[in-house]
Scaffold this motif. Structure first.
Motif, PDB file in Angstrom:
ATOM      1  N   GLN A   1       0.835  -1.202   0.000  1.00 44.76           N
ATOM      2  CA  GLN A   1       0.000   0.000   0.000  1.00 44.76           C
ATOM      3  C   GLN A   1       0.870   1.254   0.000  1.00 44.76           C
ATOM      4  O   GLN A   1       0.549   2.259  -0.639  1.00 44.76           O
ATOM      5  CB  GLN A   1      -0.911   0.009   1.234  1.00 44.76           C
ATOM      6  N   ASN A   2       1.972   1.181   0.751  1.00 46.42           N
ATOM      7  CA  ASN A   2       2.854   2.345   0.820  1.00 46.42           C
ATOM      8  C   ASN A   2       3.560   2.602  -0.513  1.00 46.42           C
ATOM      9  O   ASN A   2       3.737   3.747  -0.909  1.00 46.42           O
ATOM     10  CB  ASN A   2       3.887   2.162   1.937  1.00 46.42           C
ATOM     11  N   VAL A   3       3.955   1.526  -1.186  1.00 47.30           N
ATOM     12  CA  VAL A   3       4.564   1.694  -2.513  1.00 47.30           C
ATOM     13  C   VAL A   3       3.546   2.323  -3.464  1.00 47.30           C
ATOM     14  O   VAL A   3       3.846   3.270  -4.191  1.00 47.30           O
ATOM     15  CB  VAL A   3       5.057   0.335  -3.068  1.00 47.30           C
ATOM     16  N   ALA A   4       2.322   1.818  -3.422  1.00 40.33           N
ATOM     17  CA  ALA A   4       1.275   2.326  -4.313  1.00 40.33           C
ATOM     18  C   ALA A   4       1.032   3.812  -4.071  1.00 40.33           C
ATOM     19  O   ALA A   4       0.777   4.566  -5.024  1.00 40.33           O
ATOM     20  CB  ALA A   4      -0.012   1.534  -4.108  1.00 40.33           C
ATOM     21  N   GLU A   5       1.141   4.228  -2.824  1.00 36.15           N
ATOM     22  CA  GLU A   5       0.904   5.644  -2.490  1.00 36.15           C
ATOM     23  C   GLU A   5       1.893   6.574  -3.196  1.00 36.15           C
ATOM     24  O   GLU A   5       1.607   7.732  -3.432  1.00 36.15           O
ATOM     25  CB  GLU A   5       0.980   5.813  -0.958  1.00 36.15           C
ATOM     26  N   PHE A   6       3.067   6.037  -3.528  1.00 33.92           N
ATOM     27  CA  PHE A   6       4.095   6.862  -4.164  1.00 33.92           C
ATOM     28  C   PHE A   6       4.072   6.788  -5.694  1.00 33.92           C
ATOM     29  O   PHE A   6       4.905   7.367  -6.357  1.00 33.92           O
ATOM     30  CB  PHE A   6       5.484   6.483  -3.630  1.00 33.92           C
ATOM     31  N   LEU A   7       3.118   6.056  -6.239  1.00 34.20           N
ATOM     32  CA  LEU A   7       2.981   6.046  -7.705  1.00 34.20           C
ATOM     33  C   LEU A   7       2.495   7.419  -8.173  1.00 34.20           C
ATOM     34  O   LEU A   7       1.839   8.136  -7.423  1.00 34.20           O
ATOM     35  CB  LEU A   7       1.981   4.968  -8.138  1.00 34.20           C
ATOM     36  N   PRO A   8       2.830   7.798  -9.422  1.00 32.76           N
ATOM     37  CA  PRO A   8       2.474   9.149  -9.897  1.00 32.76           C
ATOM     38  C   PRO A   8       0.992   9.476  -9.723  1.00 32.76           C
ATOM     39  O   PRO A   8       0.649  10.569  -9.262  1.00 32.76           O
ATOM     40  CB  PRO A   8       2.838   9.111 -11.380  1.00 32.76           C
ATOM     41  N   THR A   9       0.117   8.541 -10.060  1.00 36.24           N
ATOM     42  CA  THR A   9      -1.318   8.848  -9.996  1.00 36.24           C
ATOM     43  C   THR A   9      -1.793   9.031  -8.555  1.00 36.24           C
ATOM     44  O   THR A   9      -2.537   9.964  -8.252  1.00 36.24           O
ATOM     45  CB  THR A   9      -2.140   7.718 -10.637  1.00 36.24           C
ATOM     46  N   ASN A  10      -1.365   8.122  -7.669  1.00 41.13           N
ATOM     47  CA  ASN A  10      -1.838   8.208  -6.291  1.00 41.13           C
ATOM     48  C   ASN A  10      -1.243   9.398  -5.553  1.00 41.13           C
ATOM     49  O   ASN A  10      -1.954  10.147  -4.884  1.00 41.13           O
ATOM     50  CB  ASN A  10      -1.519   6.912  -5.535  1.00 41.13           C
ATOM     51  N   ALA A  11       0.066   9.571  -5.683  1.00 32.70           N
ATOM     52  CA  ALA A  11       0.716  10.709  -5.019  1.00 32.70           C
ATOM     53  C   ALA A  11       0.181  12.017  -5.591  1.00 32.70           C
ATOM     54  O   ALA A  11      -0.206  12.922  -4.856  1.00 32.70           O
ATOM     55  CB  ALA A  11       2.229  10.619  -5.198  1.00 32.70           C
ATOM     56  N   GLY A  12       0.126  12.094  -6.925  1.00 33.01           N
ATOM     57  CA  GLY A  12      -0.318  13.315  -7.583  1.00 33.01           C
ATOM     58  C   GLY A  12      -1.790  13.601  -7.352  1.00 33.01           C
ATOM     59  O   GLY A  12      -2.219  14.751  -7.395  1.00 33.01           O
ATOM     60  N   GLY A  13      -2.569  12.555  -7.104  1.00 36.63           N
ATOM     61  CA  GLY A  13      -4.001  12.728  -6.875  1.00 36.63           C
ATOM     62  C   GLY A  13      -4.299  13.642  -5.698  1.00 36.63           C
ATOM     63  O   GLY A  13      -5.337  14.321  -5.674  1.00 36.63           O
ATOM     64  N   HIS A  14      -3.386  13.703  -4.729  1.00 40.04           N
ATOM     65  CA  HIS A  14      -3.599  14.575  -3.572  1.00 40.04           C
ATOM     66  C   HIS A  14      -3.562  16.045  -3.947  1.00 40.04           C
ATOM     67  O   HIS A  14      -4.038  16.899  -3.208  1.00 40.04           O
ATOM     68  CB  HIS A  14      -2.531  14.296  -2.502  1.00 40.04           C
ATOM     69  N   LEU A  15      -2.966  16.328  -5.122  1.00 40.85           N
ATOM     70  CA  LEU A  15      -2.875  17.728  -5.561  1.00 40.85           C
ATOM     71  C   LEU A  15      -4.254  18.333  -5.786  1.00 40.85           C
ATOM     72  O   LEU A  15      -4.456  19.517  -5.562  1.00 40.85           O
ATOM     73  CB  LEU A  15      -2.066  17.816  -6.866  1.00 40.85           C
ATOM     74  N   PHE A  16      -5.189  17.530  -6.260  1.00 46.25           N
ATOM     75  CA  PHE A  16      -6.514  18.104  -6.520  1.00 46.25           C
ATOM     76  C   PHE A  16      -7.581  17.522  -5.609  1.00 46.25           C
ATOM     77  O   PHE A  16      -8.705  17.248  -6.007  1.00 46.25           O
ATOM     78  CB  PHE A  16      -6.890  18.010  -8.010  1.00 46.25           C
ATOM     79  N   THR A  17      -7.179  17.346  -4.336  1.00 46.20           N
ATOM     80  CA  THR A  17      -8.132  16.961  -3.294  1.00 46.20           C
ATOM     81  C   THR A  17      -8.333  18.160  -2.381  1.00 46.20           C
ATOM     82  O   THR A  17      -7.356  18.769  -1.955  1.00 46.20           O
ATOM     83  CB  THR A  17      -7.580  15.772  -2.491  1.00 46.20           C
TER      84      THR A  17
END
Lengths: 309, 294
Positions: B234-250
């Protein structure tokens, strides 16, 4: 002025260019000749820094291509007709390349007119014939009105009229004092265009001389003689040691080292009947074939000579 | 097609007056490279198509989502209204990023595929300025497109959302931060894809890699995490471009939390992770560009 010293390029275990030295001087058209796979294109790519030499250097007016302040104004290059995005029009391609050096639209229109591309300039390059692609490549090379012009197989795919045009253009630009470096695998083409010829075979320079010299080498003084009395004539002709006679058929000999008039006189005094007496002038093509005979890497017939070594 | 008669030598002569260049010599400059790359980008149909598709998808899906929300009238508390507004305004980003990713790859791989790169590098032999010029033009284009897409969607949605009791407040800095975050996300995804395209130098391979990173890898990791329940996945997935970047527009995503060892990035951290993805891709591309034969 283009100068190469010890220029070498290896791709893996294959040596494409093998430590060559040459100079291409201004004011002349220099032909770069060699069979397919001899390393002509690789050398040209090395000159403009698209490939990195394994060893050696090549400079343009004393500088490496990458160090030129204004590459397009100093060197124009046509590497192959396909160095263009197929989705863009010829006009937009030229405009984009020109923009890097702030070359204006007027010059773009000028090179389009110069290369006869007006009617297709707004069409996408993907639909261009080989000849039109070649014209666009030449137009791109001329954009900066450069002092050095490097053209790889410029007449490839051109119609006869286009071939003559390239020839005139090259001669004209050389007369203006520019350095013109053209490659070709056609000796006949070079004979009509170049002043100086560099012959490359298997990555090495085989000859680097004025066209006249190469032609003189090939134009030996061979004379073909057909006579029913071939054996007797051969004996008579053999007197001076520098004369060589080769008999290729019972009634046919080839004589080197004597003029046809001398042979005729000798035959007349000995009352030998001649059926034919023909001076054989070697062509530049023969010279080229003789030079590159051992250097052709890919012979027709599918045998790979290099693989045996 | 026929070619007009080749010019006569006199025409050649008029264009090349002995030795002296007729062209006013300015020389190679970075400004010139930027103009060149701008011309290159906008003289290809693929660019126009990509932009049109991004806009059409975002507006279409955005209106659909807003219409759906509007069909369920209700009362929603203030902060939740803004959060909802951000969610529906940026709903098209999920699809838009795929198109911009393809565009990012094509900007460079198209030059390798057609041989254009040789013309580009003959004009800009130091190479790196050409790469940077492309990246800057792509970034500016993506930012402009993102702004029009996300704010345009938000404005189009206004009448539908007010039906649902959602009153988008454009004076709210947190709302603007999230919407601008979406804009930045699109540009960063385009830049990362550009780097991938420059490394792989092949359109099909570049697009497959970029979309694999954006679409396939998160899904695979998600399944893997669900099956194994391993926190590191789960932690690795959090650092993928889509997941990490998704926080930008939350909306108002401020807290970075770590509940029971599962990391959850906040907007700044997520944004920086995505910046790192793009930066690494482009730096690797630049190093390779210097070394490789073109």
């Amino acid at each position: 002025m283009i100068e190469a010293t010890g220029l070498t390029k290896r791709y893996g275990s294959k040596t494409a260019v093998d430590g060559i030295d040459f100079a291409v001087r201004p004011g002349l058209v220099t032909g770069f000749l060699g069979p397919n796979g001899a390393g002509k294109s690789t050398t040209m790519r090395l000159i403009v820094g698209l490939d990195r030499p394994t060893a050696g250097t090549v400079t343009l007016n004393g500088q490496r291509y990458a160090d030129l302040k204004s590459p397009l104004h100093e060197v124009g290059v046509l590497l192959d007709a396909k160095a263009v995005h197929t989705g863009r029009s010829a006009y937009n391609h030229l405009r984009a390349i020109a923009a890097t050096h702030r070359i204006g639209r007027r010059r773009v229109d000028e090179v389009i007119a110069l290369t006869g591309l007006e009617s297709v300039a707004r069409k996408r390059v993907g639909g261009f014939s080989l000849g039109m692609g070649q014209r666009l490549g030449i137009a791109t090379a001329l954009l900066g009105d450069p002092g050095i012009l490097i053209l790889d197989e410029p007449v490839n795919g051109l119609d006869p009229e286009g071939v003559i045009w390239v020839r005139q253009l090259a001669r004209h630009l050389a007369k203006e004092g520019r350095t013109i470096f053209l490659s070709s695998h056609l000796m006949s083409e070079m004979a009509q265009t170049a002043d100086q010829i560099i012959v490359l075979g298997r990555g090495r320079i085989i000859a680097d001389a004025p066209v006249a010299d190469i032609l003189a080498q090939a134009t030996g003084t061979a004379v073909r003689v057909r006579t029913p009395d071939a054996a007797r004539l051969a004996q008579l002709l053999h007197r001076p040691p520098e004369v060589t006679v080769t008999q290729s058929a019972p009634d046919l000999i080839e004589v080197n080292g004597l003029a046809s008039s001398q042979i005729g006189e000798i035959a007349a005094t000995s009352q030998i009947v001649l059926h034919e007496l023909t001076p054989v002038t070697g062509s530049l093509e023969d010279a080229y074939l003789a030079l590159t005979q051992d250097e052709v890497e890919y012979h027709a017939g599918g045998t790979l000579e290099g693989a045996a070594q | 097609m026929t070619i007009p008669a080749a010019p006569t030598p006199t025409r050649i002569a008029s264009a090349h007056q002995s030795g002296r260049p007729k062209v006013r010599v300015v020389g190679l400059s970075f400004g010139g490279i930027l103009v060149s790359e701008l011309i290159k980008l906008w003289t290809l149909r693929s660019t126009v198509w990509c932009c049109a598709i991004v806009l059409a998808l975002a507006f279409g899906i955005g209106l659909l989502a807003a219409g759906f929300a509007g069909s369920q009238p209700g009362t929603i508390p203030g902060a939740a209204q803004q959060s909802q507004a951000v969610t529906v305004a940026t709903i098209g980003v999920i699809f838009g990023q795929l198109v911009l990713s393809v565009l990012g790859v094509l900007v460079i791989s198209g030059e390798y595929g057609t041989g254009m790169i040789r013309s580009t590098l003959a004009a800009v032999p130091k190479r790196i300025p050409a790469l940077l010029g492309k990246a800057i033009v792509l970034a500016v284009t993506s930012l402009a497109l993102g702004l029009v897409t996300i704010y345009g969607t938000a404005l189009l949605q206004l009448p539908f959302l007010s039906n649902a009791g959602i009153h988008t407040n454009f004076a709210d800095p947190k709302l603007n931060l999230a919407l601008l975050g979406g804009v930045a996300y699109l540009a960063l995804i385009a830049l990362m894809s550009f780097g991938i395209g420059a490394i792989i130098r092949n359109s099909a391979g570049g697009i497959a890699t970029a979309l694999g990173l954006l679409l396939v890898l998160p899904t695979v990791l998600q399944i893997f995490a669900a099956v194994t329940r391993a926190t590191w996945v789960q932690n690795v997935a959090e650092f993928l471009p889509t997941n990490a970047g998704g926080h930008l527009f939350t909306y108002a995503s401020t807290a970075s939390t770590s509940v029971a060892g599962v990391i959850s990035l906040n907007a700044t951290e997520g944004g920086l992770v995505l910046v790192a993805w793009a930066a690494v891709a482009i730096v690797v591309a630049a190093l390779l560009l210097r070394r490789r034969d073109a």
